[in-house]
Design an enzyme around this catalytic site. Sequence first.
Site, PDB file in Angstrom:
ATOM      1  CD  GLU A  18      -5.782   1.124   2.926  1.00 51.15           C
ATOM      2  OE1 GLU A  18      -5.715   1.241   1.693  1.00 51.15           O
ATOM      3  OE2 GLU A  18      -6.118  -0.164   3.191  1.00 51.15           O
ATOM      4  NE  ARG A  78      -3.738  -2.272  -0.060  1.00 46.51           N
ATOM      5  CZ  ARG A  78      -3.408  -3.381  -0.496  1.00 46.51           C
ATOM      6  NH1 ARG A  78      -2.290  -3.611  -1.322  1.00 46.51           N
ATOM      7  NH2 ARG A  78      -4.228  -4.653  -0.614  1.00 46.51           N
ATOM      8  CB  SER A  90      -9.673  -0.491   4.605  1.00 47.44           C
ATOM      9  OG  SER A  90     -10.035  -1.668   4.599  1.00 47.44           O
TER      10      SER A  90
END
Length: 346
Positions: A323, A158, A227
């Site tokens: 994130e 990520r 998320s």
Amino acid sequence: MYNLKNYNSFKIKAKTREIRTAYSSNELINFYKESRKKLYPVIILGEGNNTLFLRDFNGTVILNKIKILKIKNSRNKWIIHVGSGNNWHKLVVKLLKKKIYGLENMAFIPGSVGAAPIHNIGAYGVEFKDFCEYVDIINLENGEKSRLYKTECKFNYRTSIFQSKLKNFAIISVGLKIKKKWRPILTNYEIRSSAKETHKAIDIAHIVHKIRKKKIPNPIFFGNFGSFFKNPIIPDILAKKIKKEYPLCPILYHGKNKFKIYAAWLIEKCNLKGYKYGGVSVYKNHASILINVGNATSNDLLYISLYIYREVLKKFKISLEPEVSIIGKNGKINSKKIFNKKISYF
């Protein structure tokens, strides 16, 4: 001032001085230079699916709508050259219709193609880096274009070089390399258990849709980022300790004595599923998803996310990392300045 509520998927009420829409790299450069002449800070958005505005933005938001698409056919592979302003899921669907298979595990991921290399998006055993051939960028100061090949992008879980190392640039296109000899990626247990009787790419895409629909709320009804937190990567010593105390804990090997543990599981074990503060709630079907249950403010979201961070840190000695990209009044804020072990908000 222009309203940004429809330009961020959490539907936070924030405003900006200007909104411009760029359909080409030349327009992108021109809008950027015009804003800088006014001494306005600038951010470039695709679809705002991973963007949290903490305050009104004191500058120009440029919407990237560069939507070129070229498909090159070679003997053993496809090379897909795609503009960064394209919608990621629509790209996956378009390729499936053309019988170009491989991206189906990443179907229904919201956002633009330009966000894919920045966050190295992924789902169900597949990541963007698995298909990336190159990423084309443009220097916003001088208009110079350059191409970074996969190894130069420094992809990791990520994250990528585009999150921190490069300044004053924009992604304008990406190149994807997809092998013609297709095989299903069934490493994820949810996909594997549902796809045991099928080996068609379109069926896997339908399975992904079914799973995501169950886990992720419709942003039309409940604003959300998907998320909010990344799944932490932890050392083997800590993984063994947690596994000993919680034998059923879902921990996955991540290479080099490191393991991935699900943020949703950690949050749930802190008894925070369904926890609510102001207009924000921890989603009942997936604890790593925060939802807007009505007129949520950035302060509500910041409070609840920091509370979750603190509780997980206290219980498991694990620091969660957001994130989302956090935007202050003058631009992007390093999330580590907010989410760190020295927080004293409570």
